[in-house]
Design a protein around this motif. Structure first.
Motif, PDB file in Angstrom:
ATOM      1  N   MET A  94       0.848  -1.188   0.000  1.00  0.00           N
ATOM      2  CA  MET A  94       0.000   0.000   0.000  1.00  0.00           C
ATOM      3  C   MET A  94       0.886   1.241   0.000  1.00  0.00           C
ATOM      4  O   MET A  94       1.820   1.350   0.801  1.00  0.00           O
ATOM      5  N   ALA A  95       0.589   2.176  -0.878  1.00  0.00           N
ATOM      6  CA  ALA A  95       1.375   3.406  -0.956  1.00  0.00           C
ATOM      7  C   ALA A  95       1.093   4.290   0.250  1.00  0.00           C
ATOM      8  O   ALA A  95      -0.011   4.292   0.805  1.00  0.00           O
ATOM      9  N   SER A  96       2.119   5.044   0.639  1.00  0.00           N
ATOM     10  CA  SER A  96       1.966   5.955   1.768  1.00  0.00           C
ATOM     11  C   SER A  96       2.780   7.215   1.530  1.00  0.00           C
ATOM     12  O   SER A  96       3.663   7.245   0.665  1.00  0.00           O
ATOM     13  N   ALA A  97       2.454   8.257   2.309  1.00  0.00           N
ATOM     14  CA  ALA A  97       3.160   9.525   2.218  1.00  0.00           C
ATOM     15  C   ALA A  97       3.466  10.036   3.610  1.00  0.00           C
ATOM     16  O   ALA A  97       2.618   9.994   4.506  1.00  0.00           O
TER      17      ALA A  97
ATOM     18  N   ALA B 227      -0.710  11.332  -4.985  1.00  0.00           N
ATOM     19  CA  ALA B 227       0.585  11.270  -5.667  1.00  0.00           C
ATOM     20  C   ALA B 227       1.292   9.953  -5.366  1.00  0.00           C
ATOM     21  O   ALA B 227       1.966   9.366  -6.244  1.00  0.00           O
ATOM     22  N   ALA B 228       1.141   9.446  -4.131  1.00  0.00           N
ATOM     23  CA  ALA B 228       1.768   8.178  -3.758  1.00  0.00           C
ATOM     24  C   ALA B 228       1.168   7.014  -4.543  1.00  0.00           C
ATOM     25  O   ALA B 228       1.886   6.104  -4.975  1.00  0.00           O
ATOM     26  N   LEU B 229      -0.148   7.030  -4.750  1.00  0.00           N
ATOM     27  CA  LEU B 229      -0.796   5.969  -5.523  1.00  0.00           C
ATOM     28  C   LEU B 229      -0.352   5.987  -6.984  1.00  0.00           C
ATOM     29  O   LEU B 229      -0.107   4.937  -7.587  1.00  0.00           O
ATOM     30  N   VAL B 230      -0.292   7.197  -7.536  1.00  0.00           N
ATOM     31  CA  VAL B 230       0.178   7.330  -8.927  1.00  0.00           C
ATOM     32  C   VAL B 230       1.619   6.844  -9.027  1.00  0.00           C
ATOM     33  O   VAL B 230       1.998   6.138  -9.978  1.00  0.00           O
ATOM     34  N   PHE B 231       2.446   7.218  -8.053  1.00  0.00           N
ATOM     35  CA  PHE B 231       3.851   6.810  -8.033  1.00  0.00           C
ATOM     36  C   PHE B 231       3.974   5.291  -7.945  1.00  0.00           C
ATOM     37  O   PHE B 231       4.788   4.672  -8.641  1.00  0.00           O
ATOM     38  N   GLU B 232       3.128   4.662  -7.121  1.00  0.00           N
ATOM     39  CA  GLU B 232       3.185   3.218  -6.963  1.00  0.00           C
ATOM     40  C   GLU B 232       2.799   2.508  -8.256  1.00  0.00           C
ATOM     41  O   GLU B 232       3.445   1.536  -8.668  1.00  0.00           O
ATOM     42  N   ARG B 233       1.731   2.996  -8.918  1.00  0.00           N
ATOM     43  CA  ARG B 233       1.324   2.380 -10.188  1.00  0.00           C
ATOM     44  C   ARG B 233       2.430   2.521 -11.234  1.00  0.00           C
ATOM     45  O   ARG B 233       2.707   1.587 -11.990  1.00  0.00           O
ATOM     46  N   ALA B 234       3.042   3.696 -11.270  1.00  0.00           N
ATOM     47  CA  ALA B 234       4.102   3.930 -12.250  1.00  0.00           C
ATOM     48  C   ALA B 234       5.318   3.036 -11.976  1.00  0.00           C
ATOM     49  O   ALA B 234       5.915   2.475 -12.906  1.00  0.00           O
TER      50      ALA B 234
END
Length: 499
Positions: free
Chosen positions: A1-4, A55-62
């Motif tokens: 799971m993405a986090s910031a 932004a963290a979710l987008v970063f994780e998908r990328a």
């Protein structure tokens, strides 16, 4: 799971550290990013948190997509894919072994591989951006842009020469032997330079470096910039298509490069020897060395390629039926002599003039006399440049090559050009090259209407008769008047004047 996570440095603006959990080869790997925000736009803490999480979710998908592409090889640079393609084409066996067995699926001439390596090196020099581009991003348009850049770039072969300036000798603080000791050239070459003779750019640069001067200070330098040939651009286009075919096969990458136009295929007249030039060569040959005679006579009478003549042995000569059997080539590959297959693996028997066979009989007597004269030194002694080829030459020991040096070792086909140039100079004709004899051989056969194109193609070793027709069209241009006259006479009963 993405986090910031919010970070508040003492001397810089706050920012969020992004953490992405990515699956790489079945394992969870953390990757980190950064999210900078504008406090005048994101004014409240909740707005900043929401924006950071998004932004963290987008970063994780990328990052996951990037990891998947890396696994599939889709992010592999074009340079690395091209290198893998070239390596896949290299023979796993010694070139001499390839003469045995069926290697049709993996055949690739060693000199062709060397050419591909040169093209890849130049691609990296001309356009590093294209060379580093992920293979999944390479498409027809990108290839076209590179080919346009290739046509404009200064990667064409630059030839030239240098001549010592009149006042350059004042900078000569070393003797000629001392200069030569610091260079890769001989003392005699240095002496010729200081006598005012022309020299190559490389030699001029080495002498200048030994004297700790700039070449321009010592030499008048003349450069000859030749535009890159359309044929060369065509070869690069074919190379790009082959690499992308390999990428599609190995990495499953769909691309449109197979529709990339291969330009530069316009036919052009071949350079043949004129009849008077052939007569001039025959007049001067008796005054030439034995080596010069056998090379010129061999090329002219058989139409063989340089490597095929270099690999010819006495076992290939059928004196009774006036034929020459061609089934191998001798090439210089990776600084070594190697026997390999002929181009397109075309094994053939060439019918030659009886007069040439008589010449070969006389030459064979000289060949045997030289072998007897050398005794134990025959194919054992290596002097000068042959010593550097010792390992590869030892593998060829015992083969009765026709074109040899004094010790029975084969002459490199790369030297044939200088040899035929010397004969041409003695004959007082224009500069010629070994392949001109092949063109002349084919043109002579085509000039006889009783000899069909298929027969000529078989004698020359062309894969298809269409190759013969496509290259040697000028022979048919000479028959145009005869064609018109024949059509008039047959269709319109018009009598043509006798010639």
């Amino acid at each position: 799971m993405a986090s910031a996570k919010l970070m508040i440095p003492k001397r810089s603006a706050p920012y969020y550290v992004l953490t992405a959990n990515v699956t790489v080869h079945g394992k969870r790997v953390r990757r980190y990013g950064r999210f900078d925000f504008d406090p005048t736009v994101l004014k409240t803490h909740r707005q900043r948190e929401n924006a950071a999480i998004e932004a963290a979710l987008v970063f994780e998908r990328a990052e996951q997509q990037k990891a998947d592409d890396e696994k599939d090889g889709k992010n592999t640079p074009f340079r690395d894919v091209a290198r893998a393609y070239i390596d896949s084409k290299k023979s796993m066996l010694d070139p001499s072994v390839r003469l045995e067995g069926d290697y049709e699926q993996h055949k690739n001439k060693a000199n062709t591989t060397a050419g591909k390596e040169t093209m890849l090196r130049r691609i990296c020099e001309i356009s590093p951006a294209f060379a580093e581009m992920p293979i999944s991003k390479v498409n027809k348009r990108e290839c076209e842009k590179f080919l346009e850049l290739l046509g404009e770039a200064d990667v064409r072969s630059v030839k030239g020469y240098a001549v010592l300036k009149p006042n350059a000798k004042q900078y000569k603080k070393l003797s000629c032997p001392q200069i030569a000791a610091q260079c890769s050239i001989q003392t005699k070459s240095v002496e010729r330079v200081f006598r005012g003779e022309r020299t190559t750019l490389k030699t001029a640069q080495e002498i200048a470096a030994a004297l700790k001067c700039k070449p321009e200070k010592l030499f008048h330098i003349e450069l000859d910039h030749r535009p890159i040939a359309r044929k060369t651009i065509k070869e690069y286009a074919i190379f790009l298509r082959l690499v992308m075919q390999y990428a599609e096969r190995e990495y499953g990458i769909d691309n449109d490069t197979q529709t990339l136009a291969v330009k530069g295929t316009r036919s052009r007249p071949v350079d043949c020897l004129h009849p008077e030039e052939v007569e001039a060569l025959f007049r001067v040959l008796p005054r030439c060395s034995t080596l010069e005679q056998v090379i010129v006579m061999g090329l002219l009478n058989t139409g063989m390629r340089r490597g095929e003549l270099a690999g010819l042995t006495w076992e290939d000569i059928d004196f009774d039926h006036c034929t020459v059997h061609v089934d191998k080539s001798l090439l210089i590959v990776n600084k070594g002599y190697h026997l390999t297959t002929t181009k397109e693996d075309n094994v053939r028997d060439i019918d030659v003039a009886p007069e040439f066979m008589e010449y070969l009989k006389t030459y064979r007597d000289q060949w045997l006399a030289q072998k007897h004269r050398m005794g134990s030194a025959w194919q054992t002694c290596m002097d000068g440049k042959w010593e550097s080829y010792r390992e590869s030459l030892q593998k060829l020991r015992g083969k009765n090559f026709i074109v040899i040096n004094d010790f029975g070792w084969p002459i490199s086909p790369d030297h044939y050009g200088k040899i035929v140039d010397r004969v041409a100079e003695k004959a007082g004709i224009r500069k010629i090259h070994p392949h001109m004899f092949r063109h002349t051989f084919v043109s002579i056969l085509l000039s006889n209407p009783d000899i069909g194109v298929a027969t000529v193609a078989a004698e020359a070793g062309h894969a298809q008769p269409s190759t013969t027709l496509a290259i040697y069209t000028q022979v048919y241009h000479k028959r145009q008047d005869s064609i018109r006259s024949q059509m008039s006479e047959t269709l319109y009963k018009r009598k043509t004047p006798e010639r």
